[in-house]
Scaffold this active site. Sequence first.
Site, PDB file in Angstrom:
ATOM      1  N   LYS A 160      17.657  35.702  62.898  1.00 56.50           N
ATOM      2  CA  LYS A 160      18.586  36.690  62.317  1.00 56.50           C
ATOM      3  C   LYS A 160      19.808  36.051  61.658  1.00 56.50           C
ATOM      4  O   LYS A 160      20.328  36.572  60.682  1.00 56.50           O
ATOM      5  CB  LYS A 160      19.034  37.681  63.391  1.00 56.50           C
ATOM      6  CG  LYS A 160      17.931  38.635  63.795  1.00 56.50           C
ATOM      7  CD  LYS A 160      18.370  39.606  64.860  1.00 56.50           C
ATOM      8  CE  LYS A 160      17.148  40.426  65.281  1.00 56.50           C
ATOM      9  NZ  LYS A 160      17.476  41.533  66.144  1.00 56.50           N
ATOM     10  N   ASP A 193      20.863  46.630  63.682  1.00 57.82           N
ATOM     11  CA  ASP A 193      21.012  46.495  65.152  1.00 57.82           C
ATOM     12  C   ASP A 193      22.316  47.127  65.636  1.00 57.82           C
ATOM     13  O   ASP A 193      22.380  47.644  66.755  1.00 57.82           O
ATOM     14  CB  ASP A 193      21.008  45.014  65.557  1.00 57.82           C
ATOM     15  CG  ASP A 193      19.598  44.433  65.646  1.00 57.82           C
ATOM     16  OD1 ASP A 193      18.632  45.214  65.787  1.00 57.82           O
ATOM     17  OD2 ASP A 193      19.469  43.194  65.577  1.00 57.82           O
TER      18      ASP A 193
HETATM   19  P1  NAP Z   1      18.462  34.433  69.123  1.00 56.19           P
HETATM   20  O1  NAP Z   1      19.354  34.554  67.960  1.00 56.19           O
HETATM   21  O2  NAP Z   1      17.359  33.430  69.116  1.00 56.19           O
HETATM   22  O3  NAP Z   1      19.384  34.182  70.425  1.00 56.19           O
HETATM   23  C1  NAP Z   1      18.791  33.915  71.682  1.00 56.19           C
HETATM   24  C2  NAP Z   1      19.857  33.920  72.763  1.00 56.19           C
HETATM   25  O4  NAP Z   1      19.210  33.732  74.025  1.00 56.19           O
HETATM   26  C3  NAP Z   1      20.862  32.777  72.623  1.00 56.19           C
HETATM   27  O5  NAP Z   1      22.116  33.226  73.078  1.00 56.19           O
HETATM   28  C4  NAP Z   1      20.279  31.710  73.547  1.00 56.19           C
HETATM   29  O6  NAP Z   1      21.229  30.800  74.053  1.00 56.19           O
HETATM   30  C5  NAP Z   1      19.796  32.601  74.686  1.00 56.19           C
HETATM   31  N1  NAP Z   1      18.759  31.925  75.501  1.00 56.19           N
HETATM   32  C6  NAP Z   1      17.515  31.566  75.118  1.00 56.19           C
HETATM   33  N2  NAP Z   1      16.862  30.980  76.146  1.00 56.19           N
HETATM   34  C7  NAP Z   1      17.738  30.947  77.196  1.00 56.19           C
HETATM   35  C8  NAP Z   1      17.674  30.448  78.525  1.00 56.19           C
HETATM   36  N3  NAP Z   1      16.567  29.858  78.997  1.00 56.19           N
HETATM   37  N4  NAP Z   1      18.766  30.580  79.320  1.00 56.19           N
HETATM   38  C9  NAP Z   1      19.896  31.174  78.865  1.00 56.19           C
HETATM   39  N5  NAP Z   1      20.016  31.664  77.588  1.00 56.19           N
HETATM   40  C10 NAP Z   1      18.954  31.552  76.763  1.00 56.19           C
HETATM   41  O7  NAP Z   1      17.734  35.823  69.446  1.00 56.19           O
HETATM   42  P2  NAP Z   1      18.291  37.299  69.149  1.00 56.19           P
HETATM   43  O8  NAP Z   1      17.771  37.757  67.847  1.00 56.19           O
HETATM   44  O9  NAP Z   1      19.743  37.305  69.403  1.00 56.19           O
HETATM   45  O10 NAP Z   1      17.507  38.153  70.275  1.00 56.19           O
HETATM   46  C11 NAP Z   1      17.871  38.033  71.632  1.00 56.19           C
HETATM   47  C12 NAP Z   1      17.043  39.024  72.458  1.00 56.19           C
HETATM   48  O11 NAP Z   1      17.409  40.354  72.152  1.00 56.19           O
HETATM   49  C13 NAP Z   1      15.544  38.929  72.219  1.00 56.19           C
HETATM   50  O12 NAP Z   1      14.881  39.060  73.454  1.00 56.19           O
HETATM   51  C14 NAP Z   1      15.247  40.113  71.342  1.00 56.19           C
HETATM   52  O13 NAP Z   1      13.922  40.606  71.496  1.00 56.19           O
HETATM   53  C15 NAP Z   1      16.252  41.116  71.870  1.00 56.19           C
HETATM   54  N6  NAP Z   1      16.611  42.147  70.881  1.00 56.19           N
HETATM   55  C16 NAP Z   1      16.277  43.419  71.139  1.00 56.19           C
HETATM   56  C17 NAP Z   1      16.640  44.408  70.251  1.00 56.19           C
HETATM   57  C18 NAP Z   1      16.306  45.831  70.548  1.00 56.19           C
HETATM   58  O14 NAP Z   1      16.320  46.628  69.619  1.00 56.19           O
HETATM   59  N7  NAP Z   1      16.016  46.186  71.784  1.00 56.19           N
HETATM   60  C19 NAP Z   1      17.315  44.086  69.066  1.00 56.19           C
HETATM   61  C20 NAP Z   1      17.642  42.770  68.843  1.00 56.19           C
HETATM   62  C21 NAP Z   1      17.270  41.801  69.756  1.00 56.19           C
HETATM   63  P3  NAP Z   1      21.498  29.393  73.299  1.00 56.19           P
HETATM   64  O15 NAP Z   1      22.479  29.696  72.197  1.00 56.19           O
HETATM   65  O16 NAP Z   1      22.041  28.527  74.376  1.00 56.19           O
HETATM   66  O17 NAP Z   1      20.171  28.909  72.768  1.00 56.19           O
END
Ligand code: NAP
Length: 293
Positions: free
Chosen positions: A66, A102
């Site tokens: 994103k 979002d």
């Molecule tokens: P992203 O940009 O890849 O960010 C991932 C986040 O998760 C980062 O803060 C990362 O930390 C953290 N993370 C990953 N693995 C981890 C671990 N093992 N321990 C601790 N932190 C960890 O992804 P995103 O687009 O923000 O999405 C994040 C989540 O929200 C996803 O599961 C997605 O499916 C969900 N989401 C849902 C909706 C909905 O409509 N329900 C909408 C948007 C997103 P680091 O910076 O340290 O890597």
Amino acid sequence: MTRSIYLIGCPLKHSISPDFQQAALDYCGLDIRYEPREVEEQLLPLMVEELRAPQTLGANVTVPYKEKVVHLVDRLDDLARAVGAVNTIVNEDGSLTGYNTDVDGFLAALGRAGFEPRGKVVVILGAGGAARAVGFALLVEHAALLMVANRTRARAERLVDDLGRYAREAGIVTQVVAVPWEEDWLKGAVRRCQLVVNCTTLGLRHTPDEGKSPLTDDMLSGDVMVCDLVYNPRETPLLKVARRIGARTIDGLAMLVYQGAAAFKLWTGEKPPLEIMFQAAEKALTEKGGLSL
Ligand code: NAP
């Protein structure tokens, strides 16, 4: 000519967007296919270029791209620019515009659960694309204090800086601070807050972090609202912990459908059939365990 909308991310196995978006497109009688495209990071620019084809209406962008696609589109709408993350791309005559639905999706989900962010203290877990949208949404709704905790501290600080700058420029008094991703700090922050939002991928099905929760029983109390953006599984490990100790919860499904409905409107110009989308999303999660590929 059949037209296309793509879902771009990696991994995509957990996603049910293809299920409920296709159900909505079919319900509206539109000759459009919504197709997942799992791409490695080095192929992301090429994938975005493909969206310029005349038969392509655009795309959804999901984890982990994103923030990365912000630099690959031709234009950003004002909200996506302010947030610094894009989850929807629209192709108009070969020119790509990035949007962020979002923010509205998250606020609609909070509203549906009856949670009013104004004046509240909130802990945001994560600092990726979704956390940016959540932080921005809470800022414009005048939360009192946002505490951002992220595994990678520098990323949390970047988000805090960006949100703080936006707040100052817009005359919003919300305070935004970074909190270390350490048990004692997280416990202390959660104890002060009324809302916790998990914006990490911890707990996400079909990933190495499936089954993991960012918080444990002793870190939460029953009077906090717990929201998990992870929607597959619907009852995540974090929500299980929250329910066990009697906290109110919001799962990720409503936000998913609301952000998807806003994207549907941007691509097609049609009113999104919300009930059809909710039904298809719930069916996909319960009957297929979220498998969409
Ligand atoms: P992203 O940009 O890849 O960010 C991932 C986040 O998760 C980062 O803060 C990362 O930390 C953290 N993370 C990953 N693995 C981890 C671990 N093992 N321990 C601790 N932190 C960890 O992804 P995103 O687009 O923000 O999405 C994040 C989540 O929200 C996803 O599961 C997605 O499916 C969900 N989401 C849902 C909706 C909905 O409509 N329900 C909408 C948007 C997103 P680091 O910076 O340290 O890597």
